[in-house]
Design a protein around this motif. Structure first.
Motif, PDB file in Angstrom:
ATOM      1  N   THR A   1       0.618  -1.243   0.032  1.00  0.00           N
ATOM      2  CA  THR A   1       0.213   0.134  -0.053  1.00  0.00           C
ATOM      3  C   THR A   1       0.793   1.173  -0.011  1.00  0.00           C
ATOM      4  N   ARG A   2       2.144   1.182   0.440  1.00  0.00           N
ATOM      5  CA  ARG A   2       2.963   2.507   0.704  1.00  0.00           C
ATOM      6  C   ARG A   2       2.472   3.414   1.639  1.00  0.00           C
ATOM      7  N   LEU A   3       1.659   2.558   2.648  1.00  0.00           N
ATOM      8  CA  LEU A   3       1.501   3.475   3.718  1.00  0.00           C
ATOM      9  C   LEU A   3       2.468   3.964   4.690  1.00  0.00           C
ATOM     10  N   PRO A   4       2.254   5.007   5.469  1.00  0.00           N
ATOM     11  CA  PRO A   4       3.304   5.158   6.631  1.00  0.00           C
ATOM     12  C   PRO A   4       3.588   3.994   7.515  1.00  0.00           C
ATOM     13  N   PRO A   5       4.664   3.695   8.004  1.00  0.00           N
ATOM     14  CA  PRO A   5       4.671   2.321   8.944  1.00  0.00           C
ATOM     15  C   PRO A   5       3.616   2.555  10.200  1.00  0.00           C
ATOM     16  N   VAL A   6       3.537   3.716  10.631  1.00  0.00           N
ATOM     17  CA  VAL A   6       2.598   3.747  11.796  1.00  0.00           C
ATOM     18  C   VAL A   6       1.092   3.442  11.253  1.00  0.00           C
ATOM     19  N   VAL A   7       0.522   3.992  10.428  1.00  0.00           N
ATOM     20  CA  VAL A   7      -0.490   3.515  10.022  1.00  0.00           C
ATOM     21  C   VAL A   7      -0.713   1.911   9.516  1.00  0.00           C
ATOM     22  N   ALA A   8       0.120   1.622   8.971  1.00  0.00           N
ATOM     23  CA  ALA A   8       0.120   0.071   8.771  1.00  0.00           C
ATOM     24  C   ALA A   8       0.133  -0.757   9.922  1.00  0.00           C
TER      25      ALA A   8
ATOM     26  N   GLN B   1      -0.793  11.335  10.229  1.00  0.00           N
ATOM     27  CA  GLN B   1      -0.562   9.803   9.740  1.00  0.00           C
ATOM     28  C   GLN B   1      -1.839   8.979  10.339  1.00  0.00           C
ATOM     29  N   MET B   2      -1.660   9.151  11.598  1.00  0.00           N
ATOM     30  CA  MET B   2      -2.875   8.222  12.344  1.00  0.00           C
ATOM     31  C   MET B   2      -4.218   8.517  12.085  1.00  0.00           C
TER      32      MET B   2
ATOM     33  N   TYR C   1      -4.788  -6.727   7.160  1.00  0.00           N
ATOM     34  CA  TYR C   1      -3.626  -7.383   6.840  1.00  0.00           C
ATOM     35  C   TYR C   1      -3.234  -7.302   5.253  1.00  0.00           C
ATOM     36  N   ASN C   2      -4.173  -7.200   4.549  1.00  0.00           N
ATOM     37  CA  ASN C   2      -3.858  -7.058   2.870  1.00  0.00           C
ATOM     38  C   ASN C   2      -4.333  -5.713   2.446  1.00  0.00           C
ATOM     39  N   GLY C   3      -3.671  -5.465   1.200  1.00  0.00           N
ATOM     40  CA  GLY C   3      -4.037  -4.194   0.588  1.00  0.00           C
ATOM     41  C   GLY C   3      -5.273  -3.803   0.359  1.00  0.00           C
ATOM     42  N   ASP C   4      -6.092  -4.977  -0.186  1.00  0.00           N
ATOM     43  CA  ASP C   4      -7.443  -4.756  -0.546  1.00  0.00           C
ATOM     44  C   ASP C   4      -8.145  -4.345   0.557  1.00  0.00           C
ATOM     45  N   ASP C   5      -8.118  -4.981   1.614  1.00  0.00           N
ATOM     46  CA  ASP C   5      -8.834  -4.786   2.978  1.00  0.00           C
ATOM     47  C   ASP C   5      -8.392  -3.182   3.536  1.00  0.00           C
ATOM     48  N   ALA C   6      -7.139  -2.905   3.339  1.00  0.00           N
ATOM     49  CA  ALA C   6      -6.607  -1.557   3.973  1.00  0.00           C
ATOM     50  C   ALA C   6      -7.544  -0.536   2.970  1.00  0.00           C
ATOM     51  N   GLN C   7      -7.531  -0.672   1.825  1.00  0.00           N
ATOM     52  CA  GLN C   7      -8.102   0.162   0.757  1.00  0.00           C
ATOM     53  C   GLN C   7      -9.678   0.322   1.038  1.00  0.00           C
ATOM     54  N   ARG C   8     -10.261  -0.805   1.247  1.00  0.00           N
ATOM     55  CA  ARG C   8     -11.844  -0.758   1.907  1.00  0.00           C
ATOM     56  C   ARG C   8     -12.005   0.068   3.109  1.00  0.00           C
ATOM     57  N   PHE C   9     -10.927  -0.126   4.120  1.00  0.00           N
ATOM     58  CA  PHE C   9     -11.078   0.356   5.290  1.00  0.00           C
ATOM     59  C   PHE C   9     -10.725   2.033   5.485  1.00  0.00           C
ATOM     60  N   LEU C  10      -9.861   2.357   4.575  1.00  0.00           N
ATOM     61  CA  LEU C  10      -9.621   3.714   4.477  1.00  0.00           C
ATOM     62  C   LEU C  10     -10.185   4.664   3.489  1.00  0.00           C
ATOM     63  N   CYS C  11     -11.007   3.979   2.491  1.00  0.00           N
ATOM     64  CA  CYS C  11     -11.900   4.840   1.668  1.00  0.00           C
ATOM     65  C   CYS C  11     -12.948   4.967   2.123  1.00  0.00           C
ATOM     66  N   THR C  12     -13.384   6.274   1.931  1.00  0.00           N
ATOM     67  CA  THR C  12     -14.713   6.701   2.332  1.00  0.00           C
ATOM     68  C   THR C  12     -15.403   7.728   1.397  1.00  0.00           C
TER      69      THR C  12
END
Length: 588
Positions: free
Chosen positions: A22-29, A484-485, A38-49
């Protein structure tokens, strides 16, 4: 009760894998991994609003039938009444539908029961009076899903009933003309955690689409829907539903609309709460400034005025209503403090707060509008279920009670079910419930309720705990890191603001109490050369104990950014603390 600290394990491999994907900042990851992402798709769904993430309103169970009935009534100028609940969720949901039906040309009014006289939900006397006044269609908001006999009464009176709700259902559903509910039996809506205002927003959206005969609505309708997002956001945050999935989208864009184009009533309410001067708005702005003022109106029997504030187009009237509601909030705060102190004294003199499975406290004249708040504060303080009962000063034999679970896994509704023979009536859900009881049954109920809670506690782990996302030294806290958080925002139930752990901390100067009644705590922490200010809301009682500790302490805290006159700095909100464990010296 001492809360257990559970620090989430740091899975370095998963964190690095998520950073790579995802190239997210380490603290966010790391924070996402600690929350099971745990994976990029789930992270995208979580962060996308994005607003496009909201599901089509037609998918919500019951919306097509309710829309058809309402459109027909709007076109025929049938008198419609929106019957809402008296909390912030119910008031905002009611306002959404009133504003929307007015825009579409309908004959619409609203009714909100008086909390102190009518009680929760649909009321037989109110329905009869509305029918006498010529109302032909009642639409409930944030209530009605258990109102079986009220639906029968509506049919007898020739009044159509549409129920829109999100609360727990009983075995029998009301025989309404339409029921809109995200968890309606026999349906499979993907997200069942919408609040009452969220459900109302979906219905209003559907009405606009139906009126236009297309998915794309007119500019006035689009403006109405965008402004309604702010009301849906207030209801969502105030009702403490999980800020996941569609709720994250509603809240994110609702807060944006609060900043960009709030309706007149909210402009005045934010002015009274000084949010018009805030550098930024977030869920805490709603939780601590807007929602308490709306809820104060409901708790003190003035919910109708809060709905008027959220539906008026008269700026002078909005200013007067906001001023009055702000005064009600001050009155509510004073009443709440009085009941809290009396209940706290009762705990210390009459009960064993450490060993009793639950607390049932009762007092004459304790205001019914604030007992739920007090129950919640004491439940959090003692880490166990608490019921606060208000006995009547006029000599009536019945008492009204409100209960909370204090973050434990105890199912309050289930425990009350085991004591039902002691109660006149009860209702609610796992975490919050209300009851009415004959005062002569209070002692017997207390024993039965404590036994029911003890039985549940023996079967499940009910020990209160604090889930800590990661360990972070104070020196790591910078404004940039905290920003970032904030990528995980909006924060709230189901997605709490990150809690971090830091050990080997000392007070840089003595802690002090602050705020009305010395309710809050201000402290400066030092770790090495780093000094940072901390605040603990509602924890002024920690002050003397903290100052008495001579050695280092460990803290659990939420990192925040304090905006003051355009200057930003990192601070912490203290969640909990404990003396540091000093290792025993090694022996040869």
């Amino acid at each position: 009760m001492q809360r257990q600290w559970r620090i989430m394990p740091h899975d370095r491999a998963r964190v690095e894998q998520l950073i790579s994907a995802t190239r997210l900042p380490p603290v966010v990851a790391q924070l996402l991994v600690s929350r099971g992402v745990y994976n990029g798709d789930d992270a995208q769904r979580f962060l996308c609003t994005k607003l496009t993430g909201l599901r089509d309103p037609q998918q919500l169970p019951g919306i097509p039938a309710a829309t058809a009935i309402l459109i027909e009534a709007i076109q025929a100028k049938t008198p419609i009444v929106i019957y809402g609940d008296y909390d912030a969720d119910g008031m905002t949901g009611t306002s959404i539908l009133v504003n929307g039906i007015r825009l579409l040309g309908g004959d619409v009014s609203y009714y909100v029961p008086n909390r102190l006289e009518d009680g929760y939900g649909l009321n037989e006397n109110a329905i009869c009076k509305l029918a006498e006044r010529g109302k032909k269609l009642i639409v409930s908001v944030d209530c009605g899903i258990t109102s079986v006999r009220h639906a029968e009464l509506c049919r007898e009176l020739g009044v159509k009933l549409i129920v829109t709700d999100h609360h727990q259902m009983s075995d029998q559903l009301p025989d309404a003309d339409a029921i809109v509910h995200p968890r309606l039996p026999g349906t499979s809506y993907p997200f069942g955690e919408l609040c009452g205002a969220g459900v109302a927003f979906k219905l209003a959206w559907s009405l606009c689409q139906e009126k236009c005969g297309a998915k794309k609505v007119t500019d006035p309708m689009r403006r109405f829907l965008m402004q309604s997002l702010s009301l849906a956001a207030i209801g969502t945050v105030a009702d403490v539903v999980p800020l996941l999935d569609e709720n994250r989208i509603l809240v994110e864009h609702g807060i944006r609309m609060l900043r960009a184009e709030p309706m007149i009533g909210l402009v005045e309410l934010m002015r009274r709460s000084k949010l018009d001067q805030a550098v930024s708005l977030n869920t805490e702005s709603i939780s601590f400034n807007i929602a308490p003022r709306l809820n104060a109106a409901g708790r003190l029997g003035q919910a109708q005025l809060a709905v008027e504030l959220l539906t008026t187009n008269d700026s002078e009237r909005a200013a007067a209503l906001a001023e009055y509601i702000d005064q009600l909030n001050g009155n509510r705060d004073s009443l709440q403090r009085s009941v809290y102190l009396a209940a706290q004294k009762q705990v210390k003199t009459d009960f064993d707060a450490e060993s009793d499975p639950a607390l049932v406290l009762a007092g004459v004249g304790w205001h019914q509008g604030v007992i739920g708040i007090v129950a919640g504060r004491l439940a959090d303080k003692y880490g166990k279920p608490v019921f606060i009962l208000s006995m009547d000063q006029a000599g009536k034999t019945s008492a009204v009670g409100s209960g909370r679970v204090g973050g434990t896994a105890i199912n309050l509704h289930e425990a009350l079910g085991q004591c039902s023979d002691r109660l006149i009536r009860f209702g609610g859900h796992q975490a919050a419930a209300g009851l009415t009881i004959d005062e002569r049954q209070i002692d017997a109920f207390r024993g039965d309720f404590c036994e029911a809670v003890a039985q549940q506690a023996a079967e499940i782990n009910v020990e209160p705990e604090i889930a800590i996302d990661a360990e972070a030294a104070l020196g790591q806290l910078t404004v940039e890191t905290i920003k970032q958080m904030e990528m995980l925002a909006p924060f709230g139930a189901g997605n709490p603001r990150p809690i971090l752990y830091c050990g080997n901390v000392r007070l840089d100067e003595p802690a002090r109490k602050m705020g009305g009644g010395d309710r809050h705590l201000s402290v400066k922490f030092r770790q090495g050369s780093k000094v940072i200010r901390g605040v603990a809301f509602g924890a002024g009682e920690w002050c003397d104990e903290l100052n008495s500790v001579s050695g280092p302490i460990e803290i659990a805290y939420r990192p925040v950014i304090n905006d003051f006159r355009g200057f930003q700095k990192a601070e912490v909100h203290l969640v909990d603390w404990r003396p540091a464990v000093i290792p025993e010296p090694a022996t040869s």
